[in-house]
Design a protein around this motif. Structure first.
Motif, short mmCIF file in Angstrom:
data_model
loop_
_atom_site.label_atom_id
_atom_site.label_comp_id
_atom_site.label_asym_id
_atom_site.label_seq_id
_atom_site.Cartn_x
_atom_site.Cartn_y
_atom_site.Cartn_z
N VAL A 1 0.82 -1.21 0.00
CA VAL A 1 0.00 0.00 0.00
C VAL A 1 0.85 1.27 0.00
CG1 VAL A 1 -1.76 1.31 1.25
CG2 VAL A 1 -1.90 -1.18 1.15
N GLY A 2 1.83 1.33 0.89
CA GLY A 2 2.59 2.57 1.07
C GLY A 2 3.67 2.82 0.04
N ILE A 3 4.15 1.75 -0.63
CA ILE A 3 5.21 1.91 -1.64
C ILE A 3 4.66 1.68 -3.05
CG2 ILE A 3 7.47 1.11 -2.43
CD1 ILE A 3 7.52 2.51 0.29
N HIS A 4 3.90 0.59 -3.22
CA HIS A 4 3.37 0.26 -4.55
C HIS A 4 2.00 0.89 -4.81
CE1 HIS A 4 6.03 -3.62 -4.61
NE2 HIS A 4 6.73 -2.51 -4.82
N PHE A 5 1.36 1.40 -3.77
CA PHE A 5 0.04 2.04 -3.89
C PHE A 5 -0.99 1.10 -4.52
CE2 PHE A 5 3.26 5.49 -4.49
CZ PHE A 5 3.16 6.00 -3.21
N ASP A 6 -0.91 -0.17 -4.18
CA ASP A 6 -1.85 -1.17 -4.69
C ASP A 6 -2.93 -1.37 -3.61
OD1 ASP A 6 -3.24 -3.29 -5.75
OD2 ASP A 6 -1.45 -4.39 -6.39
N TYR A 7 -3.93 -0.51 -3.64
CA TYR A 7 -4.92 -0.48 -2.57
C TYR A 7 -5.82 -1.72 -2.58
CZ TYR A 7 -3.32 4.30 -3.15
OH TYR A 7 -2.53 5.41 -3.29
N ASP A 8 -6.18 -2.20 -3.76
CA ASP A 8 -7.02 -3.40 -3.84
C ASP A 8 -6.28 -4.61 -3.27
OD1 ASP A 8 -9.03 -1.94 -5.03
OD2 ASP A 8 -8.41 -2.43 -7.08
N GLU A 9 -5.00 -4.71 -3.58
CA GLU A 9 -4.21 -5.82 -3.03
C GLU A 9 -4.09 -5.68 -1.52
OE1 GLU A 9 -2.07 -9.33 -2.88
OE2 GLU A 9 -3.28 -8.46 -4.50
N GLY A 10 -4.03 -4.44 -1.04
CA GLY A 10 -3.99 -4.21 0.40
C GLY A 10 -5.23 -4.74 1.09
N ASP A 11 -6.40 -4.51 0.47
CA ASP A 11 -7.66 -5.03 1.03
C ASP A 11 -7.65 -6.56 1.05
OD1 ASP A 11 -8.75 -2.55 1.53
OD2 ASP A 11 -9.83 -2.44 -0.38
N LYS A 12 -7.12 -7.16 -0.01
CA LYS A 12 -7.04 -8.63 -0.07
C LYS A 12 -6.11 -9.17 1.01
CE LYS A 12 -7.88 -8.93 -5.07
NZ LYS A 12 -7.27 -9.30 -6.39
N LEU A 13 -5.02 -8.46 1.23
CA LEU A 13 -4.09 -8.91 2.27
C LEU A 13 -4.74 -8.90 3.64
CD1 LEU A 13 -0.68 -7.23 1.32
CD2 LEU A 13 -1.19 -9.67 1.40
N LEU A 14 -5.53 -7.88 3.92
CA LEU A 14 -6.19 -7.81 5.22
C LEU A 14 -7.10 -9.02 5.44
CD1 LEU A 14 -7.08 -4.01 5.38
CD2 LEU A 14 -5.36 -5.22 6.74
N LEU A 15 -7.82 -9.43 4.40
CA LEU A 15 -8.68 -10.61 4.52
C LEU A 15 -7.84 -11.87 4.68
CD1 LEU A 15 -11.40 -9.79 1.83
CD2 LEU A 15 -11.59 -9.62 4.32
N GLN A 16 -6.71 -11.92 3.98
CA GLN A 16 -5.81 -13.06 4.12
C GLN A 16 -5.27 -13.15 5.55
OE1 GLN A 16 -2.40 -13.13 1.42
NE2 GLN A 16 -1.21 -14.29 2.92
N PHE A 17 -4.88 -12.00 6.09
CA PHE A 17 -4.37 -11.98 7.46
C PHE A 17 -5.45 -12.42 8.46
CE2 PHE A 17 -1.30 -8.33 6.18
CZ PHE A 17 -0.47 -9.25 5.55
N GLN A 18 -6.69 -12.01 8.19
CA GLN A 18 -7.79 -12.42 9.07
C GLN A 18 -7.98 -13.93 9.01
OE1 GLN A 18 -11.58 -10.66 8.15
NE2 GLN A 18 -12.63 -11.73 9.81
N ASP A 19 -7.95 -14.50 7.81
CA ASP A 19 -8.11 -15.94 7.65
C ASP A 19 -6.99 -16.71 8.37
OD1 ASP A 19 -10.39 -15.60 6.16
OD2 ASP A 19 -9.38 -15.80 4.22
N MET A 20 -5.81 -16.11 8.41
CA MET A 20 -4.66 -16.75 9.05
C MET A 20 -4.64 -16.55 10.56
SD MET A 20 -1.64 -15.81 6.31
CE MET A 20 -0.37 -16.68 7.26
N GLY A 21 -5.57 -15.74 11.07
CA GLY A 21 -5.59 -15.46 12.50
C GLY A 21 -4.59 -14.41 12.93
N LEU A 22 -4.13 -13.58 11.97
CA LEU A 22 -3.11 -12.58 12.26
C LEU A 22 -3.69 -11.19 12.49
CD1 LEU A 22 -0.43 -13.63 9.60
CD2 LEU A 22 -0.48 -14.20 12.05
N ILE A 23 -5.00 -11.06 12.37
CA ILE A 23 -5.66 -9.78 12.59
C ILE A 23 -7.14 -10.08 12.84
CG2 ILE A 23 -6.15 -9.39 10.14
CD1 ILE A 23 -5.64 -6.42 10.57
#
Length: 239
Positions: A186-208
């Motif tokens: 998000v902060g370097i590549h400015f890929d906001y959609d990928e950032g949203d996907k990462l958050l869901l991935q982290f949730q599925d992994m129990g990391l957030i």
């Protein structure tokens, strides 16, 4: 008042990272003494720092470049010699505190032949992420983040990381492979959609938590709007 579990996931470039020394459990430590056998027999280089020998890393030290050996001596006296992993971790954190980020990367890349447990490799990998990030080696940093996230899928390593949580904040703040993956996307590549996907991935992994997913999504939206506004303002200034 309920305290928010607020993982330290920043979406802007951060040049002064948060870091702390991680405790390495002796039960997780693999002691490597073979590297010092030449000293027991009276052979080998005599200029190997004492703590390097105590940590069983004499052969590793011999394989470092002369430049890196000189840099290592700056930190060796204060490093923890109780095991190979403890020594490397303390050297990495000293170098980060010293803003010697390139040396952190060099140390990390030199460890392939060092005998370490999976948990020790995870801890070292997660610590080294700070060095690569601040050295602005973002592609390599992402590689380390992906390695760490893959390792976290193993129950033993996941439990090891979660054990650092507290009753108020059960998911630790300083999971670098999670934090800096999002930082870069998000902060370097400015890929906001990928950032949203990462958050869901982290949730599925129990990391957030689900609550924090929404909180971070709103943060990404705000960051995106602010950057759009800044770009429009900059264009008008040029005109």
């Amino acid at each position: 008042m309920k305290q928010r579990n607020d993982p330290d996931i920043n979406i802007q470039l951060r040049k002064q990272p948060f870091f702390q020394f991680l405790k390495v459990s002796l039960t997780d430590t693999v002691l490597s003494v073979a590297g010092d056998s030449e000293f027991m027999l009276g052979f080998g280089k005599r200029d190997v720092p004492e703590n390097v020998r105590k940590a069983g890393l004499s052969k590793w030290y011999d394989n470092l470049s002369e430049k890196d050996q000189v840099k290592l001596k700056r930190y060796a006296d204060k490093a923890d010699p109780s095991s190979a992993s403890a020594f490397v971790m303390s050297v990495i954190y000293q170098a980060i505190e010293d803003h010697n980020y390139r040396f952190v990367a060099s140390v990390y890349d030199s460890l392939e032949g060092v005998k370490l447990s999976e948990i020790e490799r995870f801890d070292i990998n997660d610590a080294a992420i700070l060095g690569f990030y601040n050295a602005e080696e973002y592609d390599r940093c992402l590689e380390l983040c992906d390695i760490g996230l893959d390792m976290l899928r193993k129950k033993e390593i996941f439990d090891h990381v979660m054990a650092k949580g507290t009753p108020d904040i059960p998911i630790p703040n300083d999971i670098n492979c999670r934090n800096y993956k999002l930082n870069i996307v998000v902060g370097i590549h400015f890929d906001y959609d990928e950032g949203d996907k990462l958050l869901l991935q982290f949730q599925d992994m129990g990391l957030i938590t689900a609550e924090d997913v929404e909180y971070r999504r709103n943060g990404i939206k705000t960051f995106r709007l602010q950057r759009t506004f800044d770009n429009i303002f900059n264009v008008k200034e040029k005109e």
